[in-house]
Write a protein that holds these residues in place. Structure first.
Motif, PDB file in Angstrom:
ATOM      1  N   LEU A  14       0.830  -1.208   0.000  1.00 13.88           N
ATOM      2  CA  LEU A  14       0.000   0.000   0.000  1.00 13.88           C
ATOM      3  C   LEU A  14       0.867   1.261   0.000  1.00 13.88           C
ATOM      4  O   LEU A  14       0.566   2.250  -0.675  1.00 13.88           O
ATOM      5  CB  LEU A  14      -0.924   0.004   1.227  1.00 13.88           C
ATOM      6  CG  LEU A  14      -2.145  -0.919   1.164  1.00 13.88           C
ATOM      7  CD1 LEU A  14      -2.837  -0.967   2.516  1.00 13.88           C
ATOM      8  CD2 LEU A  14      -3.126  -0.459   0.096  1.00 13.88           C
ATOM      9  N   ILE A  15       1.965   1.221   0.758  1.00 16.95           N
ATOM     10  CA  ILE A  15       2.880   2.365   0.803  1.00 16.95           C
ATOM     11  C   ILE A  15       3.625   2.491  -0.522  1.00 16.95           C
ATOM     12  O   ILE A  15       3.837   3.593  -1.022  1.00 16.95           O
ATOM     13  CB  ILE A  15       3.872   2.204   1.972  1.00 16.95           C
ATOM     14  CG1 ILE A  15       3.121   2.289   3.305  1.00 16.95           C
ATOM     15  CG2 ILE A  15       4.958   3.282   1.921  1.00 16.95           C
ATOM     16  CD1 ILE A  15       3.974   1.932   4.505  1.00 16.95           C
ATOM     17  N   GLY A  16       3.999   1.342  -1.102  1.00 13.96           N
ATOM     18  CA  GLY A  16       4.731   1.350  -2.371  1.00 13.96           C
ATOM     19  C   GLY A  16       6.069   0.648  -2.227  1.00 13.96           C
ATOM     20  O   GLY A  16       7.098   1.289  -2.074  1.00 13.96           O
ATOM     21  N   GLU A  17       6.057  -0.708  -2.271  1.00 15.86           N
ATOM     22  CA  GLU A  17       7.283  -1.465  -2.095  1.00 15.86           C
ATOM     23  C   GLU A  17       8.000  -1.662  -3.429  1.00 15.86           C
ATOM     24  O   GLU A  17       7.423  -1.450  -4.504  1.00 15.86           O
ATOM     25  CB  GLU A  17       6.966  -2.833  -1.479  1.00 15.86           C
ATOM     26  CG  GLU A  17       6.100  -3.712  -2.337  1.00 15.86           C
ATOM     27  CD  GLU A  17       5.703  -5.001  -1.648  1.00 15.86           C
ATOM     28  OE1 GLU A  17       6.195  -5.251  -0.528  1.00 15.86           O
ATOM     29  OE2 GLU A  17       4.905  -5.757  -2.221  1.00 15.86           O
ATOM     30  N   ALA A  18       9.260  -2.055  -3.358  1.00 15.75           N
ATOM     31  CA  ALA A  18      10.039  -2.320  -4.568  1.00 15.75           C
ATOM     32  C   ALA A  18       9.413  -3.489  -5.321  1.00 15.75           C
ATOM     33  O   ALA A  18       8.914  -4.438  -4.706  1.00 15.75           O
ATOM     34  CB  ALA A  18      11.480  -2.647  -4.199  1.00 15.75           C
ATOM     35  N   PRO A  19       9.398  -3.440  -6.641  1.00 16.88           N
ATOM     36  CA  PRO A  19       8.779  -4.523  -7.425  1.00 16.88           C
ATOM     37  C   PRO A  19       9.573  -5.821  -7.329  1.00 16.88           C
ATOM     38  O   PRO A  19      10.757  -5.818  -6.958  1.00 16.88           O
ATOM     39  CB  PRO A  19       8.777  -3.973  -8.853  1.00 16.88           C
ATOM     40  CG  PRO A  19       9.896  -2.978  -8.881  1.00 16.88           C
ATOM     41  CD  PRO A  19       9.933  -2.378  -7.507  1.00 16.88           C
ATOM     42  N   ASP A  20       8.924  -6.901  -7.674  1.00 15.79           N
ATOM     43  CA  ASP A  20       9.538  -8.222  -7.660  1.00 15.79           C
ATOM     44  C   ASP A  20      10.698  -8.269  -8.648  1.00 15.79           C
ATOM     45  O   ASP A  20      10.576  -7.844  -9.798  1.00 15.79           O
ATOM     46  CB  ASP A  20       8.484  -9.273  -8.021  1.00 15.79           C
ATOM     47  CG  ASP A  20       9.056 -10.675  -8.022  1.00 15.79           C
ATOM     48  OD1 ASP A  20       9.440 -11.153  -6.949  1.00 15.79           O
ATOM     49  OD2 ASP A  20       9.135 -11.280  -9.108  1.00 15.79           O
ATOM     50  N   LYS A  21      11.857  -8.782  -8.211  1.00 16.84           N
ATOM     51  CA  LYS A  21      13.055  -8.809  -9.062  1.00 16.84           C
ATOM     52  C   LYS A  21      12.831  -9.623 -10.327  1.00 16.84           C
ATOM     53  O   LYS A  21      13.346  -9.284 -11.404  1.00 16.84           O
ATOM     54  CB  LYS A  21      14.245  -9.373  -8.280  1.00 16.84           C
ATOM     55  CG  LYS A  21      15.565  -9.274  -9.042  1.00 16.84           C
ATOM     56  CD  LYS A  21      16.718  -9.817  -8.225  1.00 16.84           C
ATOM     57  CE  LYS A  21      18.055  -9.625  -8.955  1.00 16.84           C
ATOM     58  NZ  LYS A  21      18.081 -10.288 -10.274  1.00 16.84           N
ATOM     59  N   GLU A  22      12.075 -10.708 -10.225  1.00 19.14           N
ATOM     60  CA  GLU A  22      11.812 -11.535 -11.406  1.00 19.14           C
ATOM     61  C   GLU A  22      11.063 -10.749 -12.472  1.00 19.14           C
ATOM     62  O   GLU A  22      11.352 -10.877 -13.665  1.00 19.14           O
ATOM     63  CB  GLU A  22      11.016 -12.782 -11.009  1.00 19.14           C
ATOM     64  CG  GLU A  22      11.831 -13.801 -10.234  1.00 19.14           C
ATOM     65  CD  GLU A  22      11.040 -15.074  -9.961  1.00 19.14           C
ATOM     66  OE1 GLU A  22       9.914 -15.202 -10.505  1.00 19.14           O
ATOM     67  OE2 GLU A  22      11.542 -15.923  -9.208  1.00 19.14           O
ATOM     68  N   LEU A  23      10.095  -9.925 -12.039  1.00 18.57           N
ATOM     69  CA  LEU A  23       9.344  -9.110 -12.994  1.00 18.57           C
ATOM     70  C   LEU A  23      10.247  -8.041 -13.599  1.00 18.57           C
ATOM     71  O   LEU A  23      10.187  -7.779 -14.806  1.00 18.57           O
ATOM     72  CB  LEU A  23       8.140  -8.467 -12.303  1.00 18.57           C
ATOM     73  CG  LEU A  23       7.258  -7.563 -13.187  1.00 18.57           C
ATOM     74  CD1 LEU A  23       6.706  -8.347 -14.377  1.00 18.57           C
ATOM     75  CD2 LEU A  23       6.124  -6.952 -12.374  1.00 18.57           C
ATOM     76  N   VAL A  24      11.094  -7.426 -12.770  1.00 18.33           N
ATOM     77  CA  VAL A  24      12.035  -6.405 -13.267  1.00 18.33           C
ATOM     78  C   VAL A  24      12.932  -7.003 -14.342  1.00 18.33           C
ATOM     79  O   VAL A  24      13.113  -6.424 -15.425  1.00 18.33           O
ATOM     80  CB  VAL A  24      12.882  -5.839 -12.108  1.00 18.33           C
ATOM     81  CG1 VAL A  24      14.013  -4.961 -12.637  1.00 18.33           C
ATOM     82  CG2 VAL A  24      12.013  -5.042 -11.158  1.00 18.33           C
ATOM     83  N   ASP A  25      13.487  -8.173 -14.057  1.00 18.45           N
ATOM     84  CA  ASP A  25      14.383  -8.826 -15.023  1.00 18.45           C
ATOM     85  C   ASP A  25      13.637  -9.257 -16.284  1.00 18.45           C
ATOM     86  O   ASP A  25      14.169  -9.140 -17.396  1.00 18.45           O
ATOM     87  CB  ASP A  25      15.046 -10.051 -14.378  1.00 18.45           C
ATOM     88  CG  ASP A  25      16.026  -9.673 -13.284  1.00 18.45           C
ATOM     89  OD1 ASP A  25      16.457  -8.505 -13.260  1.00 18.45           O
ATOM     90  OD2 ASP A  25      16.358 -10.548 -12.444  1.00 18.45           O
ATOM     91  N   ALA A  26      12.411  -9.744 -16.110  1.00 18.91           N
ATOM     92  CA  ALA A  26      11.628 -10.198 -17.264  1.00 18.91           C
ATOM     93  C   ALA A  26      11.323  -9.036 -18.214  1.00 18.91           C
ATOM     94  O   ALA A  26      11.392  -9.186 -19.444  1.00 18.91           O
ATOM     95  CB  ALA A  26      10.330 -10.849 -16.793  1.00 18.91           C
ATOM     96  N   ILE A  27      10.989  -7.869 -17.647  1.00 17.19           N
ATOM     97  CA  ILE A  27      10.694  -6.703 -18.492  1.00 17.19           C
ATOM     98  C   ILE A  27      11.966  -6.199 -19.170  1.00 17.19           C
ATOM     99  O   ILE A  27      11.999  -5.978 -20.389  1.00 17.19           O
ATOM    100  CB  ILE A  27      10.057  -5.574 -17.653  1.00 17.19           C
ATOM    101  CG1 ILE A  27       8.694  -6.007 -17.120  1.00 17.19           C
ATOM    102  CG2 ILE A  27       9.899  -4.305 -18.504  1.00 17.19           C
ATOM    103  CD1 ILE A  27       8.074  -5.020 -16.137  1.00 17.19           C
ATOM    104  N   SER A  28      13.034  -6.021 -18.383  1.00 21.51           N
ATOM    105  CA  SER A  28      14.292  -5.496 -18.935  1.00 21.51           C
ATOM    106  C   SER A  28      14.857  -6.423 -20.013  1.00 21.51           C
ATOM    107  O   SER A  28      15.215  -5.970 -21.103  1.00 21.51           O
ATOM    108  CB  SER A  28      15.321  -5.318 -17.811  1.00 21.51           C
ATOM    109  OG  SER A  28      14.868  -4.408 -16.854  1.00 21.51           O
ATOM    110  N   ASN A  29      14.927  -7.705 -19.701  1.00 19.19           N
ATOM    111  CA  ASN A  29      15.467  -8.665 -20.672  1.00 19.19           C
ATOM    112  C   ASN A  29      14.538  -8.824 -21.867  1.00 19.19           C
ATOM    113  O   ASN A  29      14.998  -9.016 -23.004  1.00 19.19           O
ATOM    114  CB  ASN A  29      15.691 -10.021 -20.007  1.00 19.19           C
ATOM    115  CG  ASN A  29      16.748  -9.969 -18.921  1.00 19.19           C
ATOM    116  OD1 ASN A  29      17.630  -9.110 -18.953  1.00 19.19           O
ATOM    117  ND2 ASN A  29      16.675 -10.869 -17.952  1.00 19.19           N
ATOM    118  N   GLY A  30      13.227  -8.754 -21.612  1.00 18.09           N
ATOM    119  CA  GLY A  30      12.265  -8.886 -22.698  1.00 18.09           C
ATOM    120  C   GLY A  30      12.385  -7.759 -23.708  1.00 18.09           C
ATOM    121  O   GLY A  30      12.445  -7.998 -24.924  1.00 18.09           O
TER     122      GLY A  30
END
Length: 392
Positions: A223-239
């Motif tokens: 709710l406050i705004g946590e860091a996104p999941d690393k797997e999703l970050v890597d999937a977007i960047s690599n994708g």
């Protein structure tokens, strides 16, 4: 698996568990099973507690009742969070699932405080515990039910990536420890006159409080705004990087609007000499394919970079070597040279962690140091440096 068999009792469910309809059905099934089992355990433990006069067992019974209430709130949360977007909430109502979990956490904390007080009263005014073998066996049976419920919710929570169900699973497995301790104290009461029941009651209450505060922390974080999941970050960047002509990516920002509801934006570096219509088609394709594959809304911004200019390539390499001595810098992008003759500007962005460089004074200090280092190498270059914050 037993969990799949139970799910089928609630009607056909699409095995694509990221599907919105599937998430709702799974959440509903888990909550109904949780209500049935927890009400059943509440009844057993309350009967045993009243029969034996044990405050620890009564506290544990009301812990199960609060778990049943939690399941009701979870059902309501899943229902509201699945409502479609409207004018006032254009990104939907997904975060309601977090709010419902927060309400559950507060309820758990209240129960914990109430039974801490009751347990202290029992220590001050002890009363005899009546040990009976049948109630003891019922307590052991309740432990088996809680183990099943914990594993059941853990399995479903992982299937649909639900923090609410994962938290419920953790709470159930924590209850296994609590009920085991309560059962042990009930057994020991048969051999001692010490007010062990009150002390165990306090331990149970503290366990309930711990679960409540832990759940509060876990539900407040998104709710406050946590860091996104690393797997999703890597999937977007690599994708994005995998598409033709994309030489690099940066400035990835991910917004979470509830489980399975993410919006992301990213900058993609592309050669400045390529046909704009051609690369636009590639970027559009990347947005469509990755949005569908990762179940997100992805927006890609194009940053043209010059890759075939010798002066720029040499300067880029030299600046890259300079910034290696600054561990707080994660990467550099959008490097270019503007001007000619003796009046040239090196323009580039540096990426740092948002929590490391968090004031304008720190930013300027870092920029000044890098400019000085570059000036020592090339006095003819002026530097225009922008600090970008990484939120991943």
């Amino acid at each position: 698996m037993l969990s799949n068999y139970i799910l089928r009792r609630f009607g056909p469910i699409n095995e694509d568990y990221k599907n919105e309809e599937s998430r709702i059905k799974v959440g509903y099934a888990a909550s109904v099973v949780g209500i049935i089992i927890n009400v059943f355990l509440f009844s057993i433990k309350l009967f045993v507690g009243l029969l034996s006069g044990s405050i620890a067992i009564i506290a544990d019974s009301f812990n199960n009742l609060s778990d049943a209430s939690s399941c009701i709130i979870t059902i309501i949360g899943f229902k509201i969070s699945s409502m479609p977007a409207d004018k006032e909430h254009p990104f939907g109502h997904g975060r309601v699932e977090y709010i419902s979990a927060l309400i559950v956490a507060f309820m758990v904390i209240i129960v914990g405080f109430q039974f801490t007080k009751s347990s202290f009263d029992r220590i001050i005014n002890p009363s005899a515990i009546k040990f009976k073998i049948v109630p003891f066996i019922l307590l052991l049976l309740s432990i088996c039910f809680k183990i099943f419920l914990g594993l059941f919710n853990k399995n479903l929570g992982e299937k649909i990536d639900s923090n609410a169900l994962k938290a419920t699973a953790l709470d159930s497995l924590g209850d296994v420890v609590i009920t085991s301790v309560v059962s042990l104290s009930f057994l020991l009461s048969n051999f001692t006159t010490l007010p062990i029941d009150g002390y165990i009651g306090i331990l149970v209450a503290l366990g309930i409080l711990y679960s409540g505060f832990k759940l509060t922390k876990e539900t407040l974080s998104p709710l406050i705004g946590e860091a996104p999941d690393k797997e999703l970050v890597d999937a977007i960047s690599n994708g994005v990087s995998s598409y033709k002509h994309v030489s690099g990516v940066h400035d990835l920002i991910i917004h979470n609007y509830g489980p399975g509801k993410c919006m992301a934006s990213i900058h993609a570096e592309i050669p400045s000499n390529i046909d704009i219509m051609r690369i636009h088609d590639i970027i559009d394709l990347a947005e469509r394919e990755l949005s569908k594959k990762l179940n997100i809304i992805l927006v890609i911004h194009m940053d043209p970079v010059c890759l075939d200019n010798e002066e720029i390539n040499i300067a880029r390499y030299e600046v890259s070597e300079v910034i290696k001595s600054y561990p707080e810098i994660k990467s550099m992008h959008d490097f270019r040279i503007v001007g000619d003759g003796k009046s040239k500007n090196l323009i580039f962005d540096l990426v740092v962690n948002s929590y490391e460089i968090n004031t304008s004074t720190n930013e300027q200090s870092l920029i000044d140091k890098i400019i000085l280092d570059i000036k020592n190498l090339h006095p003819e270059y002026n530097c225009v440096i922008t600090i970008d914050k990484s939120f991943n």
